[in-house]
Design an enzyme around this catalytic site. Structure first.
Site, PDB file in Angstrom:
ATOM      1  N   HIS A   1      37.245   1.501 -12.945  1.00  0.00           N
ATOM      2  CA  HIS A   1      37.318   1.476 -11.476  1.00  0.00           C
ATOM      3  C   HIS A   1      35.951   1.079 -10.931  1.00  0.00           C
ATOM      4  CE1 HIS A   1      39.538   3.193  -7.817  1.00  0.00           C
ATOM      5  NE2 HIS A   1      38.391   2.692  -7.350  1.00  0.00           N
TER       6      HIS A   1
ATOM      7  N   HIS B   1      34.404  -1.827  -8.075  1.00  0.00           N
ATOM      8  CA  HIS B   1      34.714  -2.856  -7.081  1.00  0.00           C
ATOM      9  C   HIS B   1      33.645  -3.940  -7.090  1.00  0.00           C
ATOM     10  CE1 HIS B   1      38.084  -0.914  -4.845  1.00  0.00           C
ATOM     11  NE2 HIS B   1      37.550   0.191  -5.370  1.00  0.00           N
TER      12      HIS B   1
ATOM     13  N   ASP C   1      32.952  -6.194  -4.821  1.00  0.00           N
ATOM     14  CA  ASP C   1      32.239  -6.270  -3.546  1.00  0.00           C
ATOM     15  C   ASP C   1      31.462  -4.991  -3.242  1.00  0.00           C
ATOM     16  OD1 ASP C   1      34.714  -5.040  -3.370  1.00  0.00           O
ATOM     17  OD2 ASP C   1      35.088  -5.655  -1.314  1.00  0.00           O
TER      18      ASP C   1
ATOM     19  N   GLY D   1      42.263   0.767   0.213  1.00  0.00           N
ATOM     20  CA  GLY D   1      42.099   0.924   1.648  1.00  0.00           C
ATOM     21  C   GLY D   1      42.454   2.333   2.070  1.00  0.00           C
TER      22      GLY D   1
ATOM     23  N   GLU E   1      42.738  10.285  -3.027  1.00  0.00           N
ATOM     24  CA  GLU E   1      41.306  10.329  -2.739  1.00  0.00           C
ATOM     25  C   GLU E   1      41.104  11.013  -1.396  1.00  0.00           C
ATOM     26  OE1 GLU E   1      37.450   7.339  -2.342  1.00  0.00           O
ATOM     27  OE2 GLU E   1      39.474   6.544  -2.138  1.00  0.00           O
TER      28      GLU E   1
END
Length: 370
Positions: free
Chosen positions: A27, A29, A31, A189, A219
């Site tokens: 996991h 990201h 960006d 998101g 989360e």
């Protein structure tokens, strides 16, 4: 035969030695892992003038402070700046190439790096263009690491934004590129108000094509998000999943009682992509010592250690592992178990997972355990 005094002992478990340990991250990201200096240079090249700082150290400090507000929504706002400089072929390739180099320098031997192609179309690229150039960057990075005599395997996860309406399109994109470096699909998101079941057609497409997917769930939102991700959508893994503890009762005497959902997640060996530092920053947990990682590890859930966003959390895989070891008293065998958990859960063919476990992970930790 060596005498006891001659028998080498375990290596000290500190940041220097942990960096040499073979690690796997599921996991991370793209960006959320840019180098601050790269953000500045790409911003200058593409004419983006909205950065909150003009030197690398100040920019890094701003990202960490903004991401540490305790709000997932505020945390997500920091990505406006990194995404803005990833709108060209050159920008995408550079960020992907540097991502591989940075992970490899930290001892990562397997990584699944995710990003949302739909957020990189402002410069006129198509979705296919975005994925193509990103994969080129990953390939370049892996080749450069091989030239240095090291090994790293990087797979790409394509993410759809759960508040948008392009998840089916992104799932189709993942299928199109599945033999060219894309290993799976994800949605991400803000969870509240955007349940995973709204994207069932995308998940059905992935299942129909025997393809892997993970879902950000549990989360910032609780058990309903986890339940939908598993029961309705069929997620292979849970992105974060820390709120599974809402279904676990710990009595005063330390006895634990698991509810039906928690039992199901454990029994089915559904991997939890836990991101300790990020979970504290976003307010998912109050502090690292209150993080349920240790509870879940002791209950033998399939826990994995992850970075989430290396720039925003000012972290690395080694940082995360050392922080957990210091906080919960883990040793090399524990870190090895968490790494093997990740490799078992990777979206790789079984023989490739087994090779990395048997030929890279286990020998690497054997040296450290002495």
């Amino acid at each position: 035969m060596a005498t006891p005094s001659q028998t080498p002992g375990p290596a000290p478990l500190d940041l220097t030695t942990v960096r040499t340990a073979p690690k796997a991250v599921l996991h991370d990201h793209l960006d959320g892992g840019l180098r601050p200096a790269t953000v500045l240079e790409l911003a200058q090249h593409c004419g983006y003038d909205a950065l909150p700082a003009t030197d690398a150290d100040a920019l890094a400090a701003w990202f960490a402070a903004a991401a540490g507000s305790g709000s997932l929504e505020r945390y997500l706002e920091t990505f406006a700046h990194t995404v803005a400089v990833m709108q060209t072929p050159e920008g995408l390739q550079r960020v992907a190439r540097e991502c591989v180099a940075d992970l490899a320098a930290d001892g990562v031997v397997y990584a699944e790096v995710r990003f949302a192609p739909e957020q990189h179309l402002d410069g006129g690229l198509s979705l296919d263009d975005v994925v193509h150039h990103t994969l080129l960057g990953f390939e370049d990075g892996m080749a450069q690491v091989r030239d240095l005599g090291r090994e790293i395997r990087v797979g790409c996860l394509l993410t759809a934004m759960r508040h948008a309406a392009r998840s089916r399109e992104i799932a189709e994109l993942a299928i199109r590129f599945r033999d060219r470096g894309v290993v799976g699909f994800d949605i991400a998101g803000a969870e509240a108000g955007h349940p995973p079941s709204r994207h069932l057609d995308a998940f059905e497409l992935m299942r129909t094509n025997n393809a892997h997917f993970t879902i950000h769930a549990g989360e910032a939102f609780g058990l309903p998000s986890i339940h939908e991700a598993i029961a309705f959508c069929g997620a292979d893994r849970l992105g974060h999943g820390v709120r599974i503890t809402d279904d676990i009762v710990v009595d005063d005497d330390g006895t634990t009682r698991l509810g039906r959902l928690a039992n199901y997640v454990r029994d089915k060996r559904i991997p939890l992509e836990l991101c300790p530092s990020s979970n504290v920053q976003t307010g998912a947990v109050p502090s690292l010592d209150k993080h349920p990682f240790d509870l879940l590890a002791r209950l033998r859930f399939r826990v994995t250690v992850n970075t989430d966003n290396r720039l925003m959390s000012a972290t690395t895989m080694s940082d995360e592992m050392v922080a957990l070891a210091v906080t919960f008293g883990y040793g090399w065998s524990d870190l090895e178990r968490f790494t093997i958990n990740a490799m078992k859960s990777a979206f790789l063919p079984f023989p490739e997972r087994l090779r990395l476990i048997d030929e890279v992970v286990k020998p690497g930790y054997a040296l450290l355990k002495g």
